[in-house]
Design a protein around this motif. Structure first.
Motif, PDB file in Angstrom:
ATOM      1  N   LYS A  30       0.826  -1.219   0.000  1.00 32.28           N
ATOM      2  CA  LYS A  30       0.000   0.000   0.000  1.00 32.28           C
ATOM      3  C   LYS A  30       0.852   1.257   0.000  1.00 32.28           C
ATOM      4  O   LYS A  30       0.351   2.348  -0.238  1.00 32.28           O
ATOM      5  N   LEU A  31       2.136   1.118   0.270  1.00 28.98           N
ATOM      6  CA  LEU A  31       3.055   2.263   0.291  1.00 28.98           C
ATOM      7  C   LEU A  31       3.575   2.508  -1.127  1.00 28.98           C
ATOM      8  O   LEU A  31       4.755   2.379  -1.409  1.00 28.98           O
ATOM      9  N   LYS A  32       2.706   2.878  -2.019  1.00 28.25           N
ATOM     10  CA  LYS A  32       3.019   2.983  -3.449  1.00 28.25           C
ATOM     11  C   LYS A  32       4.190   3.905  -3.758  1.00 28.25           C
ATOM     12  O   LYS A  32       4.859   3.745  -4.758  1.00 28.25           O
ATOM     13  N   ARG A  33       4.451   4.901  -2.905  1.00 33.69           N
ATOM     14  CA  ARG A  33       5.527   5.864  -3.151  1.00 33.69           C
ATOM     15  C   ARG A  33       6.774   5.571  -2.329  1.00 33.69           C
ATOM     16  O   ARG A  33       7.684   6.382  -2.250  1.00 33.69           O
ATOM     17  N   LEU A  34       6.832   4.400  -1.697  1.00 36.34           N
ATOM     18  CA  LEU A  34       7.984   4.029  -0.875  1.00 36.34           C
ATOM     19  C   LEU A  34       9.248   4.004  -1.732  1.00 36.34           C
ATOM     20  O   LEU A  34       9.319   3.303  -2.730  1.00 36.34           O
ATOM     21  N   THR A  35      10.235   4.801  -1.335  1.00 35.19           N
ATOM     22  CA  THR A  35      11.503   4.834  -2.069  1.00 35.19           C
ATOM     23  C   THR A  35      12.651   4.285  -1.238  1.00 35.19           C
ATOM     24  O   THR A  35      13.569   3.694  -1.778  1.00 35.19           O
ATOM     25  N   HIS A  36      12.627   4.506   0.062  1.00 36.43           N
ATOM     26  CA  HIS A  36      13.714   4.093   0.943  1.00 36.43           C
ATOM     27  C   HIS A  36      13.141   3.344   2.136  1.00 36.43           C
ATOM     28  O   HIS A  36      12.236   3.843   2.792  1.00 36.43           O
ATOM     29  N   CYS A  37      13.670   2.186   2.426  1.00 33.45           N
ATOM     30  CA  CYS A  37      13.248   1.410   3.596  1.00 33.45           C
ATOM     31  C   CYS A  37      14.500   0.999   4.362  1.00 33.45           C
ATOM     32  O   CYS A  37      15.298   0.204   3.881  1.00 33.45           O
ATOM     33  N   TYR A  38      14.676   1.606   5.529  1.00 33.62           N
ATOM     34  CA  TYR A  38      15.802   1.292   6.396  1.00 33.62           C
ATOM     35  C   TYR A  38      15.255   0.554   7.616  1.00 33.62           C
ATOM     36  O   TYR A  38      14.717   1.168   8.525  1.00 33.62           O
ATOM     37  N   ALA A  39      15.342  -0.756   7.631  1.00 30.53           N
ATOM     38  CA  ALA A  39      14.821  -1.562   8.740  1.00 30.53           C
ATOM     39  C   ALA A  39      15.864  -2.580   9.164  1.00 30.53           C
ATOM     40  O   ALA A  39      15.584  -3.742   9.368  1.00 30.53           O
ATOM     41  N   GLN A  40      17.103  -2.129   9.296  1.00 31.49           N
ATOM     42  CA  GLN A  40      18.142  -3.041   9.748  1.00 31.49           C
ATOM     43  C   GLN A  40      18.247  -2.986  11.255  1.00 31.49           C
ATOM     44  O   GLN A  40      17.785  -2.036  11.883  1.00 31.49           O
ATOM     45  N   LYS A  41      18.817  -4.029  11.822  1.00 33.58           N
ATOM     46  CA  LYS A  41      19.009  -4.153  13.270  1.00 33.58           C
ATOM     47  C   LYS A  41      17.689  -4.071  14.026  1.00 33.58           C
ATOM     48  O   LYS A  41      17.607  -3.496  15.103  1.00 33.58           O
ATOM     49  N   THR A  42      16.639  -4.597  13.433  1.00 27.68           N
ATOM     50  CA  THR A  42      15.369  -4.723  14.136  1.00 27.68           C
ATOM     51  C   THR A  42      15.205  -6.203  14.433  1.00 27.68           C
ATOM     52  O   THR A  42      16.171  -6.949  14.354  1.00 27.68           O
ATOM     53  N   GLU A  43      14.051  -6.619  14.725  1.00 28.17           N
ATOM     54  CA  GLU A  43      13.839  -8.034  15.017  1.00 28.17           C
ATOM     55  C   GLU A  43      12.895  -8.650  14.000  1.00 28.17           C
ATOM     56  O   GLU A  43      11.997  -9.422  14.346  1.00 28.17           O
ATOM     57  N   LEU A  44      13.102  -8.306  12.735  1.00 25.37           N
ATOM     58  CA  LEU A  44      12.264  -8.862  11.680  1.00 25.37           C
ATOM     59  C   LEU A  44      12.522 -10.355  11.535  1.00 25.37           C
ATOM     60  O   LEU A  44      13.667 -10.802  11.606  1.00 25.37           O
ATOM     61  N   THR A  45      11.448 -11.093  11.322  1.00 28.90           N
ATOM     62  CA  THR A  45      11.543 -12.534  11.148  1.00 28.90           C
ATOM     63  C   THR A  45      10.747 -12.948   9.915  1.00 28.90           C
ATOM     64  O   THR A  45      10.009 -12.146   9.345  1.00 28.90           O
ATOM     65  N   GLY A  46      10.912 -14.186   9.513  1.00 25.17           N
ATOM     66  CA  GLY A  46      10.154 -14.711   8.373  1.00 25.17           C
ATOM     67  C   GLY A  46      10.853 -14.442   7.057  1.00 25.17           C
ATOM     68  O   GLY A  46      12.069 -14.253   7.006  1.00 25.17           O
ATOM     69  N   THR A  47      10.068 -14.398   6.004  1.00 20.75           N
ATOM     70  CA  THR A  47      10.608 -14.176   4.668  1.00 20.75           C
ATOM     71  C   THR A  47      10.293 -12.757   4.197  1.00 20.75           C
ATOM     72  O   THR A  47       9.452 -12.074   4.781  1.00 20.75           O
ATOM     73  N   ILE A  48      10.961 -12.348   3.153  1.00 14.55           N
ATOM     74  CA  ILE A  48      10.699 -11.044   2.547  1.00 14.55           C
ATOM     75  C   ILE A  48       9.524 -11.228   1.586  1.00 14.55           C
ATOM     76  O   ILE A  48       9.619 -11.985   0.627  1.00 14.55           O
ATOM     77  N   PRO A  49       8.400 -10.542   1.848  1.00 12.48           N
ATOM     78  CA  PRO A  49       7.229 -10.748   1.000  1.00 12.48           C
ATOM     79  C   PRO A  49       7.419 -10.161  -0.403  1.00 12.48           C
ATOM     80  O   PRO A  49       8.110  -9.157  -0.577  1.00 12.48           O
ATOM     81  N   ASP A  50       6.808 -10.796  -1.380  1.00 11.05           N
ATOM     82  CA  ASP A  50       6.881 -10.308  -2.760  1.00 11.05           C
ATOM     83  C   ASP A  50       6.361  -8.878  -2.879  1.00 11.05           C
ATOM     84  O   ASP A  50       6.821  -8.110  -3.723  1.00 11.05           O
ATOM     85  N   GLU A  51       5.433  -8.497  -2.024  1.00 13.32           N
ATOM     86  CA  GLU A  51       4.791  -7.182  -2.104  1.00 13.32           C
ATOM     87  C   GLU A  51       5.744  -6.023  -1.842  1.00 13.32           C
ATOM     88  O   GLU A  51       5.435  -4.884  -2.170  1.00 13.32           O
ATOM     89  N   ILE A  52       6.898  -6.280  -1.249  1.00 15.95           N
ATOM     90  CA  ILE A  52       7.830  -5.189  -0.942  1.00 15.95           C
ATOM     91  C   ILE A  52       8.546  -4.679  -2.194  1.00 15.95           C
ATOM     92  O   ILE A  52       9.052  -3.570  -2.224  1.00 15.95           O
ATOM     93  N   TRP A  53       8.555  -5.469  -3.238  1.00  8.20           N
ATOM     94  CA  TRP A  53       9.306  -5.100  -4.448  1.00  8.20           C
ATOM     95  C   TRP A  53       8.495  -4.146  -5.317  1.00  8.20           C
ATOM     96  O   TRP A  53       8.035  -4.472  -6.397  1.00  8.20           O
ATOM     97  N   LEU A  54       8.332  -2.917  -4.823  1.00  4.43           N
ATOM     98  CA  LEU A  54       7.574  -1.875  -5.525  1.00  4.43           C
ATOM     99  C   LEU A  54       8.433  -1.198  -6.584  1.00  4.43           C
ATOM    100  O   LEU A  54       9.651  -1.029  -6.388  1.00  4.43           O
ATOM    101  N   PRO A  55       7.840  -0.762  -7.682  1.00  8.01           N
ATOM    102  CA  PRO A  55       8.610  -0.060  -8.719  1.00  8.01           C
ATOM    103  C   PRO A  55       9.325   1.188  -8.196  1.00  8.01           C
ATOM    104  O   PRO A  55      10.385   1.552  -8.696  1.00  8.01           O
ATOM    105  N   SER A  56       8.774   1.841  -7.174  1.00  6.21           N
ATOM    106  CA  SER A  56       9.370   3.068  -6.633  1.00  6.21           C
ATOM    107  C   SER A  56      10.551   2.807  -5.700  1.00  6.21           C
ATOM    108  O   SER A  56      11.342   3.713  -5.427  1.00  6.21           O
ATOM    109  N   LEU A  57      10.698   1.581  -5.190  1.00  5.89           N
ATOM    110  CA  LEU A  57      11.711   1.267  -4.179  1.00  5.89           C
ATOM    111  C   LEU A  57      13.123   1.413  -4.742  1.00  5.89           C
ATOM    112  O   LEU A  57      13.485   0.777  -5.717  1.00  5.89           O
TER     113      LEU A  57
END
Length: 186
Positions: free
Chosen positions: A130-157
């Motif tokens: 839903k974040l259609k204009r997402l250009t930068h995602c800095y989420a390192q050193k968090t506690e993310l688990t699981g897999t990287i969802p296909d939905e994150i690969w937005l054209p704007s990223l």
């Protein structure tokens, strides 16, 4: 070009993809915003309040405030305060004038969260799409688990930092949808 800073009391969400920043029409900073069509909204914490108070009480026409905060210019051209817990880079889409005020209607280009305030935990939700204009995602050193969802690969990223997490699995072919991606850290 040096940035200038001011204190703003009137910021609002006017749509699912627009913010409004309203300033007194006499502010020096308004001219710079109209010239560059860029601005940043920097939420400050208690440690930055004295500087923010000063920024709001002195005119940029009379005092150079560029060195008041440690700052950097984003890839999109907006200056952001590097110590701010949260900064939003915006492009001015329109200006709405009312008696004594100029309201800048802005689209959101990027959101920056200072690392010590990054409290994302769990999996990356598929609603990231839903974040259609997402250009930068800095989420390192968090506690993310699981897999990287296909939905994150937005054209704007453009930039994706997910290093130092507990993610697993392989990248899917959907990475090809991220046609603007220039940097990835896993």
């Amino acid at each position: 070009e040096k940035p200038t800073w001011t204190l703003v009391a009137h910021v609002g969400i006017i749509g699912h993809d627009r913010l409004l920043v309203s300033l007194s029409a006499v502010h020096f900073i308004n001219g710079q915003i109209k010239q560059t069509k860029k601005l940043s909204i920097n939420l400050v914490d208690e440690a930055l309040l004295p500087k923010a108070d000063y920024a709001g009480s002195v005119s940029g026409a009379k005092q150079d405030k560029s060195s008041l905060f440690a700052w950097e210019r984003t890839e999109g051209g907006a200056p952001i305060i590097t110590e701010a817990p949260l900064s939003v880079e915006c492009t001015v889409e329109d200006v709405y004038n009312t008696k004594g005020f100029e309201s800048f209607i802005c689209s959101i280009d990027a959101v920056f969260v200072e690392e010590r305030n990054n409290i994302i935990v769990g999996g990356i939700p598929s609603s990231v799409s839903k974040l259609k204009r997402l250009t930068h995602c800095y989420a390192q050193k968090t506690e993310l688990t699981g897999t990287i969802p296909d939905e994150i690969w937005l054209p704007s990223l453009q930039v994706l930092w997910l290093g130092d997490n507990n993610l697993e699995g392989e990248l899917s072919a959907a990475i090809g949808h991220a046609t603007s991606l220039t940097q990835i850290v896993l």
